[in-house]
Design a protein around this motif. Structure first.
Motif, mmCIF file in Angstrom:
data_model
loop_
_atom_site.group_PDB
_atom_site.id
_atom_site.type_symbol
_atom_site.label_atom_id
_atom_site.label_comp_id
_atom_site.label_asym_id
_atom_site.label_seq_id
_atom_site.Cartn_x
_atom_site.Cartn_y
_atom_site.Cartn_z
ATOM 1 N N LEU A 18 0.498 -1.274 0.225
ATOM 2 C CA LEU A 18 0.083 -0.103 -0.016
ATOM 3 C C LEU A 18 0.724 1.010 -0.087
ATOM 4 C CD1 LEU A 18 -2.867 -0.269 2.918
ATOM 5 C CD2 LEU A 18 -3.217 -0.769 -0.057
ATOM 6 N N HIS A 19 1.792 1.088 0.854
ATOM 7 C CA HIS A 19 2.449 2.149 0.885
ATOM 8 C C HIS A 19 3.932 2.894 -0.953
ATOM 9 C CE1 HIS A 19 6.304 4.457 2.786
ATOM 10 N NE2 HIS A 19 5.828 5.315 3.068
ATOM 11 N N TYR A 20 4.057 1.532 -1.170
ATOM 12 C CA TYR A 20 4.377 1.344 -2.029
ATOM 13 C C TYR A 20 3.763 2.452 -2.950
ATOM 14 C CZ TYR A 20 6.948 0.025 -6.845
ATOM 15 O OH TYR A 20 7.407 -0.256 -7.783
ATOM 16 N N ILE A 21 2.502 1.689 -3.825
ATOM 17 C CA ILE A 21 1.058 2.342 -4.308
ATOM 18 C C ILE A 21 1.209 3.339 -3.903
ATOM 19 C CG2 ILE A 21 -1.272 2.520 -4.918
ATOM 20 C CD1 ILE A 21 -1.529 -0.862 -4.622
ATOM 21 N N TYR A 22 0.862 3.527 -3.117
ATOM 22 C CA TYR A 22 1.085 5.399 -2.535
ATOM 23 C C TYR A 22 2.375 6.525 -3.168
ATOM 24 C CZ TYR A 22 0.941 9.876 0.640
ATOM 25 O OH TYR A 22 1.088 10.934 0.686
ATOM 26 N N ARG A 23 3.415 5.669 -2.860
ATOM 27 C CA ARG A 23 4.567 6.760 -3.546
ATOM 28 C C ARG A 23 4.577 6.466 -4.895
ATOM 29 N NH1 ARG A 23 10.167 5.171 -0.749
ATOM 30 N NH2 ARG A 23 10.557 6.752 -1.984
ATOM 31 N N TYR A 24 4.092 5.793 -5.396
ATOM 32 C CA TYR A 24 4.572 4.997 -6.988
ATOM 33 C C TYR A 24 2.928 6.151 -7.474
ATOM 34 C CZ TYR A 24 4.753 4.216 -11.292
ATOM 35 O OH TYR A 24 5.582 4.168 -12.523
ATOM 36 N N SER A 25 1.989 6.629 -7.003
ATOM 37 C CA SER A 25 0.925 7.292 -7.073
ATOM 38 C C SER A 25 1.102 8.964 -7.833
ATOM 39 C CB SER A 25 -0.619 6.987 -6.368
ATOM 40 O OG SER A 25 -0.518 5.463 -7.010
ATOM 41 N N ILE A 26 1.639 9.264 -6.387
ATOM 42 C CA ILE A 26 2.064 10.496 -5.739
ATOM 43 C C ILE A 26 2.816 10.790 -6.699
ATOM 44 C CG2 ILE A 26 3.358 12.215 -4.286
ATOM 45 C CD1 ILE A 26 0.767 11.184 -3.513
ATOM 46 N N SER A 27 4.193 9.753 -6.812
ATOM 47 C CA SER A 27 5.316 10.656 -8.320
ATOM 48 C C SER A 27 3.739 10.473 -9.241
ATOM 49 C CB SER A 27 6.203 8.774 -8.653
ATOM 50 O OG SER A 27 6.599 9.455 -9.516
ATOM 51 N N VAL A 28 2.930 9.979 -10.223
ATOM 52 C CA VAL A 28 2.623 10.051 -11.324
ATOM 53 C C VAL A 28 1.743 11.125 -11.172
ATOM 54 C CG1 VAL A 28 1.041 8.440 -12.804
ATOM 55 C CG2 VAL A 28 2.165 7.504 -11.919
ATOM 56 N N THR A 29 1.125 11.537 -10.132
ATOM 57 C CA THR A 29 0.370 11.998 -10.520
ATOM 58 C C THR A 29 0.831 13.710 -10.450
ATOM 59 O OG1 THR A 29 -1.129 11.493 -8.690
ATOM 60 C CG2 THR A 29 -1.544 13.692 -8.526
ATOM 61 N N LYS A 53 10.569 4.883 -11.587
ATOM 62 C CA LYS A 53 10.727 2.879 -10.895
ATOM 63 C C LYS A 53 11.907 2.204 -12.123
ATOM 64 C CE LYS A 53 7.288 0.793 -11.793
ATOM 65 N NZ LYS A 53 5.648 -0.113 -11.826
ATOM 66 N N ILE A 54 12.666 1.430 -11.221
ATOM 67 C CA ILE A 54 13.008 0.712 -11.981
ATOM 68 C C ILE A 54 13.175 -0.666 -11.839
ATOM 69 C CG2 ILE A 54 15.019 0.569 -10.485
ATOM 70 C CD1 ILE A 54 16.903 0.325 -12.832
ATOM 71 N N ILE A 55 12.356 -1.544 -12.833
ATOM 72 C CA ILE A 55 12.031 -2.918 -12.168
ATOM 73 C C ILE A 55 13.340 -4.049 -12.755
ATOM 74 C CG2 ILE A 55 10.472 -5.268 -13.144
ATOM 75 C CD1 ILE A 55 9.153 -2.448 -13.932
ATOM 76 N N ILE A 56 13.781 -4.866 -11.845
ATOM 77 C CA ILE A 56 14.730 -5.830 -11.412
ATOM 78 C C ILE A 56 14.110 -6.631 -11.693
ATOM 79 C CG2 ILE A 56 17.208 -6.506 -10.505
ATOM 80 C CD1 ILE A 56 17.097 -3.288 -11.098
ATOM 81 N N SER A 57 14.869 -7.233 -13.000
ATOM 82 C CA SER A 57 14.163 -9.278 -12.633
ATOM 83 C C SER A 57 15.390 -10.207 -11.672
ATOM 84 C CB SER A 57 14.340 -9.651 -13.851
ATOM 85 O OG SER A 57 13.648 -8.413 -15.394
ATOM 86 N N LEU A 58 14.751 -10.770 -11.492
ATOM 87 C CA LEU A 58 15.510 -11.312 -10.054
ATOM 88 C C LEU A 58 14.936 -12.717 -10.256
ATOM 89 C CD1 LEU A 58 18.033 -11.774 -8.628
ATOM 90 C CD2 LEU A 58 16.145 -11.381 -6.161
ATOM 91 N N LYS A 103 14.025 9.761 -3.250
ATOM 92 C CA LYS A 103 13.521 9.219 -2.868
ATOM 93 C C LYS A 103 13.117 8.309 -4.195
ATOM 94 C CE LYS A 103 11.628 11.333 0.600
ATOM 95 N NZ LYS A 103 9.938 12.565 1.071
ATOM 96 N N THR A 104 13.544 8.480 -5.463
ATOM 97 C CA THR A 104 13.321 8.166 -6.525
ATOM 98 C C THR A 104 15.269 7.361 -6.969
ATOM 99 O OG1 THR A 104 13.571 10.041 -7.826
ATOM 100 C CG2 THR A 104 11.154 9.047 -7.202
ATOM 101 N N PRO A 105 14.645 6.126 -8.152
ATOM 102 C CA PRO A 105 13.442 5.449 -8.125
ATOM 103 C C PRO A 105 13.329 4.808 -7.298
ATOM 104 C CG PRO A 105 15.697 4.660 -9.624
ATOM 105 C CD PRO A 105 16.137 5.794 -8.709
ATOM 106 N N LEU A 106 11.997 4.273 -7.418
ATOM 107 C CA LEU A 106 11.334 3.127 -6.653
ATOM 108 C C LEU A 106 11.635 2.289 -7.791
ATOM 109 C CD1 LEU A 106 7.694 4.089 -6.261
ATOM 110 C CD2 LEU A 106 9.774 3.945 -4.406
ATOM 111 N N ILE A 107 12.186 0.814 -6.549
ATOM 112 C CA ILE A 107 13.340 -0.336 -6.680
ATOM 113 C C ILE A 107 11.604 -1.084 -6.099
ATOM 114 C CG2 ILE A 107 15.448 -1.722 -6.474
ATOM 115 C CD1 ILE A 107 16.427 0.553 -5.412
ATOM 116 N N GLU A 108 11.690 -1.804 -7.726
ATOM 117 C CA GLU A 108 10.578 -3.298 -7.887
ATOM 118 C C GLU A 108 11.227 -4.284 -8.224
ATOM 119 O OE1 GLU A 108 6.958 -4.858 -10.205
ATOM 120 O OE2 GLU A 108 6.998 -2.579 -9.268
ATOM 121 N N VAL A 109 11.433 -5.224 -7.554
ATOM 122 C CA VAL A 109 12.961 -6.484 -7.497
ATOM 123 C C VAL A 109 10.835 -7.526 -8.241
ATOM 124 C CG1 VAL A 109 13.192 -8.773 -7.199
ATOM 125 C CG2 VAL A 109 14.462 -6.508 -6.676
#
Length: 336
Positions: free
Chosen positions: A4-15, A151-156, A193-199
């Motif tokens: 939820l916190h992640y979605i909130y932070r990303y939503s703020i970024s998009v907004t 945001k950066i998506i890292i494949s693991l 605070k960015t990029p948000l890091i999504e594995v």
């Protein structure tokens, strides 16, 4: 960070990238989509609110279910020019909310990747990318952070070298971990605070029982969130990697050794109205499932981008999506 916190932070970024013009455009897209679907007429209002641009379709890995990695892709290899990229951004920047700098290939093989990110970010666009992380190192990590990447998506896809290289062939588990640590350290160094890091981990037979371990590894090395996704399969040769039904998109017909997609295919697709994909060579294709540019709308190097969005090819393909989608092979393997 919880989901939820992640979605909130990303939503703020998009907004932060939203304007009245972009919101109006999004409403027009949505209304025209529903009119086209409900009335079986063809209406396209607005420009794409979401866009994918391919920096390059070259890759260092040989993932068996990737057309680039398994060498089945028929598309010539190359890197997008800054001129082509800038022209595309200029054509849609007033309406564009989100840009994904990825399609096929490994984006950080493009030596000007931070510059590409920065161009879009300065145009007021939220930017994300997806990477195998083998080309993030001390020479470019600061530029990545300072580029304005959201945001950066890292494949693991594994929990150690042995499990990781089952799918990410010729890849290095330790290199991915090192990249995660470098990104986290650079964010702290620049107080960013960015990029948000999504594995992100694909669920295979060899990963589905190690989700907690993979989640722990990601969080331990700087990920803001760890996400698990079902894997896409094209070839029966790799069915041995198929996870259990719970973690799969497919039903395995064992007698025939074939796969059937679990979800019912509907004659509608919001993605066709809201987004489009631009390949490195200028080809404009409907979505990320068109790996071989089979349904190309046009080419932005030789045609006006806005004309392509309203072309006969574009309209014909979207009409087919809303009338008989199962006739489109790539749609039968789609997750949306």
């Amino acid at each position: 960070m919880n989901r939820l916190h992640y979605i909130y932070r990303y939503s703020i970024s998009v907004t932060k990238s939203l304007t009245i013009q972009k919101l109006v455009n999004l409403v027009l897209l949505r209304v025209s989509f529903f009119l086209s679907w409900a009335l079986k007429i063809h209406v396209i209002w607005g420009k794409p609110a979401f866009l994918s641009i391919e920096p390059t379709n070259m890759c260092n890995l040989q993932c068996p279910e990737c057309p680039t990695g398994n060498k089945t892709s028929e598309v010539a290899k190359g890197k997008i020019s800054v001129e082509t990229y800038t022209n595309i951004i200029s054509a849609v920047k007033k309406q564009l909310i989100f840009l994904n700098l990825y399609f096929q290939g490994e984006p950080f093989l493009h030596e000007k990747m931070p510059q590409l990110i920065s161009i879009a970010q300065k145009a007021g666009i939220t930017v994300s990318t997806s990477t195998n992380a083998h080309f993030i190192d001390s020479s470019n990590v600061d530029a990545i952070i300072l580029s304005g990447l959201h945001k950066i998506i890292i494949s693991l896809d594994g929990y150690d070298q042995k499990s990781y290289e089952i799918y990410r062939k010729k890849g290095s588990f330790d290199t991915v971990i090192s990249a995660l640590e470098l990104l986290q350290a650079a964010k702290k160094r620049h107080e960013s605070k960015t990029p948000l890091i999504e594995v992100q981990c694909l669920l295979f037979k060899h990963t589905e029982n190690y989700m907690q371990e993979i989640k722990q590894i990601g969080k331990q090395h700087g990920a803001d969130i760890v996400v698990f996704k079902t894997a896409q399969f094209y070839s029966p040769e790799n069915i041995a990697m198929l996870p259990t039904k719970k973690h799969s998109r497919y039903i395995h017909n064992k007698d025939a050794n074939t796969l059937t997609y679990k979800r019912k295919l509907k004659n509608k697709c919001w993605r066709m109205w809201s987004s489009v994909v631009c390949a490195w060579n200028g080809d404009v294709v409907p979505c990320c499932f068109d790996k071989n540019h089979t349904y190309t709308y046009g080419n932005s190097n030789t045609e006006d981008f806005n004309d392509i969005l309203q072309s006969k090819k574009t309209r014909a393909f979207k009409t087919l999506v809303h009338s008989n989608r199962k006739r489109i092979p790539m749609c039968t393997n789609c997750s949306s």
